[in-house]
Write a protein that holds these residues in place. Structure first.
Motif, mmCIF file in Angstrom:
data_model
loop_
_atom_site.group_PDB
_atom_site.id
_atom_site.type_symbol
_atom_site.label_atom_id
_atom_site.label_comp_id
_atom_site.label_asym_id
_atom_site.label_seq_id
_atom_site.Cartn_x
_atom_site.Cartn_y
_atom_site.Cartn_z
ATOM 1 N N ASP A 142 0.842 -1.160 0.093
ATOM 2 C CA ASP A 142 -0.075 0.159 0.135
ATOM 3 C C ASP A 142 0.914 1.129 -0.073
ATOM 4 O OD1 ASP A 142 -1.545 2.185 0.649
ATOM 5 O OD2 ASP A 142 -2.678 1.079 2.096
ATOM 6 N N PRO A 143 0.928 2.147 -1.188
ATOM 7 C CA PRO A 143 1.679 3.318 -1.219
ATOM 8 C C PRO A 143 1.591 4.241 0.260
ATOM 9 C CG PRO A 143 0.324 2.873 -3.081
ATOM 10 C CD PRO A 143 -0.030 1.931 -2.234
ATOM 11 N N ASP A 144 0.290 4.238 0.751
ATOM 12 C CA ASP A 144 0.255 4.908 1.967
ATOM 13 C C ASP A 144 1.129 4.401 3.138
ATOM 14 O OD1 ASP A 144 -1.086 6.937 0.543
ATOM 15 O OD2 ASP A 144 -3.207 5.737 1.067
ATOM 16 N N VAL A 145 1.197 3.215 3.334
ATOM 17 C CA VAL A 145 1.671 2.380 4.463
ATOM 18 C C VAL A 145 3.221 2.119 4.251
ATOM 19 C CG1 VAL A 145 1.477 0.625 5.850
ATOM 20 C CG2 VAL A 145 -0.614 1.342 4.807
ATOM 21 N N PHE A 146 3.678 2.151 3.146
ATOM 22 C CA PHE A 146 5.039 1.764 2.558
ATOM 23 C C PHE A 146 6.172 2.328 3.544
ATOM 24 C CE2 PHE A 146 8.776 1.165 0.069
ATOM 25 C CZ PHE A 146 9.068 -0.025 0.032
ATOM 26 N N PRO A 147 6.018 3.676 3.151
ATOM 27 C CA PRO A 147 7.225 4.676 3.878
ATOM 28 C C PRO A 147 7.153 4.588 5.445
ATOM 29 C CG PRO A 147 5.936 6.013 2.334
ATOM 30 C CD PRO A 147 5.121 4.779 2.470
ATOM 31 N N VAL A 148 5.622 4.335 5.817
ATOM 32 C CA VAL A 148 5.905 4.056 7.476
ATOM 33 C C VAL A 148 6.610 2.791 7.814
ATOM 34 C CG1 VAL A 148 4.406 3.820 9.350
ATOM 35 C CG2 VAL A 148 3.721 5.321 7.531
ATOM 36 N N THR A 149 6.324 1.803 7.016
ATOM 37 C CA THR A 149 6.894 0.178 7.027
ATOM 38 C C THR A 149 8.318 0.437 6.959
ATOM 39 O OG1 THR A 149 5.021 -0.515 5.976
ATOM 40 C CG2 THR A 149 6.854 -1.930 6.446
ATOM 41 N N MET A 150 8.850 1.300 6.132
ATOM 42 C CA MET A 150 10.364 1.541 5.869
ATOM 43 C C MET A 150 10.862 2.055 7.099
ATOM 44 S SD MET A 150 11.362 0.003 3.352
ATOM 45 C CE MET A 150 9.964 -1.226 3.512
ATOM 46 N N VAL A 151 10.194 2.967 7.828
ATOM 47 C CA VAL A 151 10.796 3.844 9.211
ATOM 48 C C VAL A 151 10.760 2.872 10.186
ATOM 49 C CG1 VAL A 151 10.409 5.716 10.591
ATOM 50 C CG2 VAL A 151 10.106 6.170 8.114
ATOM 51 N N ILE A 152 9.559 2.205 10.482
ATOM 52 C CA ILE A 152 9.479 1.332 11.572
ATOM 53 C C ILE A 152 10.495 0.222 11.472
ATOM 54 C CG2 ILE A 152 8.304 -0.228 12.773
ATOM 55 C CD1 ILE A 152 5.807 1.559 12.246
ATOM 56 N N THR A 153 10.676 -0.480 10.183
ATOM 57 C CA THR A 153 11.516 -1.693 10.196
ATOM 58 C C THR A 153 13.061 -1.108 10.293
ATOM 59 O OG1 THR A 153 11.308 -1.588 7.826
ATOM 60 C CG2 THR A 153 10.183 -3.261 8.697
ATOM 61 N N ASP A 154 13.356 0.150 9.733
ATOM 62 C CA ASP A 154 14.677 0.564 9.768
ATOM 63 C C ASP A 154 14.969 0.843 11.426
ATOM 64 O OD1 ASP A 154 17.150 1.837 8.744
ATOM 65 O OD2 ASP A 154 16.573 3.640 9.780
#
Lengths: 286, 299
Positions: A142-154
């Motif tokens: 989901d393009p809206d969720v993807f950046p959040v996922t990237m920040v959290i996993t980082d």
């Protein structure tokens, strides 16, 4: 003694620096790197900045990098403070050892694990969410969720290791300060506010300033291994863009121009951040 | 002096410990899950039944990897890379850090050389020019393309240099008075006392070489030359392709294919690739705080 290093660095680092001239050429690989290429001036940059998605790419890069930077300071500091409250040395070491494991594994392995865990159908996280009555989340689709996922996993990967630095500077605070505070009637919260935080503030400033240098580093390894065309609109960063342009579409000159733009901006930020670090905390590389 | 323990303090400590336990668990749970998946039956994995214990315990995924895939080949490439790369890194770090740790009075061109190396951190040429250089030097598809471009890790070199600079002057002067030249001083005096810092950068070098995948992907054309992480990357990104390629390669596959899936074999391979890191990372913590923090931040 310096000769071997000088030779290798000259070939591979300075050699490739000379290679950035490709950005100003209409590069034909068959003619070789220093062959007789046609010069086109700034035309590649012009083409690059008139591409329809370049604005989104730069915006994604900055949004992801800045979010990672802010979270990457708050979370390790908070974790170090909480861990510091644990008095038992063995327990402390135990927690510390567990949380920094992800830092030492490559994004290849971690993304392999995360892709499975976050899968909307059979992923562990979504099975858990479903049991709690929450709709499955398409973390990577989901393009809206993807950046959040990237920040959290980082953050998940890096916070444990980051906290090691803060823990080290916490141990450097003079215990007499705490004793004085207790006599003055300060509780633990006030001690944290007035002694602990000021005590590590110079380290926080230093890490923040040095983090500035990464303003255009969204994290190639992580994003390349987890993204897909579905999330290009919010997940494509300069590095992944350069890679697709250069290696997959063989647009050598355009890709180099994009890379040069990124390196140039990064270099300015690195120099600014070192000047700031020197000014505020006296940090020098040498 | 003892700090009075109030009720609210006790409640905080309990909550804090529980919270830290949850956080620590969140950090390692994915790896336990990975291990469980790798030992589980394909059907249970696809149904999402596996959490932290294997369901329908089987080692068939590991047998599949060992017998049929290129896993072992790429493992050997990675081992070879580390065996060449790490000693080379250390040699260059030491050879460079020692002269640069001298004062400007002893080594006049010092700051020129320092900047020569530091500029390479500040400015990165980018993907294509670097690739073109490696191609021009004829290293494509050779193990040297993985170790030579990064042969001098400049940041590690700066750490070691700062440490060497912090050594007491008297130590070096004593060696000089005893008639030792630079080489002798370096080997007999400087290196033994610098061991903790060198161990730190050595561990970082091992991790770096073991975890690199990108250079393998762009510099190697043939899959037999892929180091382990690059190989895993192709498996992770494109597991279907991997299963298909494998069926083309070997005959005794049919007996496995009904028992394994891309997820179980992927999990098994990722777990095997983690083992070296799992073995050395407890040491990293100890060296990191003493070696790196001391070496990089000047008092």
């Amino acid at each position: 003694m310096l000769i071997p290093a000088v030779v290798l660095v000259t070939i591979f680092s300075y050699g490739s620096m000379a290679g950035v001239v490709i950005a100003f050429q209409k590069f034909v690989p068959a003619k070789g790197m220093f062959g007789h290429q046609q010069w086109v001036g700034f035309q590649n940059f012009h083409t690059l900045f008139s591409m329809p998605n370049i604005g989104a790419v730069i915006r994604n890069t900055v949004i992801i990098a800045v979010s990672k930077m802010i979270a990457g300071i708050i979370v390790p500091v908070a974790f170090a403070l909480l861990l510091n409250e644990v008095r038992n040395v063995f327990t402390k070491r135990f927690f510390q050892t567990l949380v920094y494991l992800p830092h030492f594994l490559s994004w290849v392995i971690l993304s392999g694990i995360l892709i499975n865990l976050l899968s909307p159908s059979a992923g562990f996280v979504n099975i858990l969410l479903t049991k709690l009555g929450i709709e499955p989340v398409y973390f990577l689709g989901d393009p809206d969720v993807f950046p959040v996922t990237m920040v959290i996993t980082d953050i998940w990967k890096a916070f444990g290791f980051g906290s090691v630095i803060y823990l080290a500077s916490l141990t450097g605070i003079n215990p007499a300060l705490y004793e004085a505070a207790v006599i003055d009637g300060a509780n633990r919260w006030k001690q944290t506010l007035h002694i602990t935080l000021p005590g590590i503030s110079s380290m926080i400033v230093l890490m923040t300033v040095l983090g500035l240098a990464n303003i255009l580093n969204g994290g190639f390894d992580q994003i390349y291994n987890m993204y897909s065309p579905v999330v290009y609109s919010t997940g494509d960063i300069l590095d992944t863009f350069v890679f697709r342009l250069g290696i997959e579409q063989a647009q050598y000159s355009l890709s180099t121009a994009a890379g040069l733009f990124k390196s140039g901006v990064s270099m300015i930020f690195i120099i600014i951040s070192y000047l700031l670090a020197d000014k505020f905390t006296g940090y020098r590389v040498f | 002096m003892t700090i009075r323990t109030s009720l609210s303090r006790k409640i905080f400590l309990v909550c804090n410990t529980v919270f830290l336990l949850v956080v620590a668990f969140a950090c390692i749970a994915p790896f336990i899950n990975l291990l469980a998946v790798s030992f589980s039956d394909k059907v249970a994995v696809e149904a999402g039944e596996v959490t932290f214990f294997p369901v329908g315990f089987t080692t068939v995924s590991y047998e599949f990897i060992m017998n049929t895939s290129k896993f072992v080949v790429s493992l050997l490439v990675s081992l070879q890379r580390a065996a060449i790369g790490v000693p080379l890194n250390l040699l260059l770090i030491i050879l460079t850090a020692y002269p640069l740790s001298k004062s400007t009075a002893d080594f006049r061109a010092r700051s020129i050389f320092s900047w020569f190396f530091v500029v390479t951190i500040l400015f990165n040429a980018g993907l294509i020019p670097t690739y073109m250089v490696v191609k021009t030097t004829g290293l494509i598809d050779s193990i040297w393309s993985l170790v030579l471009p990064g042969a001098l890790p400049v940041f590690s070199m700066l750490v070691v240099m700062n440490y060497m600079r912090s050594l007491p002057k008297e130590l070096l002067e004593a060696a000089y008075v005893d008639g030792a030249g630079h080489v002798q001083t370096l080997i007999r005096v400087v290196l033994p006392v610098s061991l903790p810092t060198i161990a730190t950068v050595a561990l970082f070098s091992v991790v770096e070489h073991w975890n690199s995948w990108f250079d393998g992907m762009i510099y190697m054309n043939r899959i037999e030359n892929y180091p382990l992480q690059t190989y895993l990357q192709t498996v992770v990104v494109n597991p279907q392709e991997f299963m298909r390629n494998n069926t083309d390669l070997s005959g005794n596959l049919s007996k496995y294919l009904s028992m394994v899936s891309a997820r179980t074999t992927g999990a098994a391979q990722m777990f095997l690739a983690m083992i070296p890191i799992l073995c050395i990372y407890p040491y990293l913590q100890k060296y990191f705080t003493t070696g790196l923090v001391m070496g990089s931040v000047k008092e």
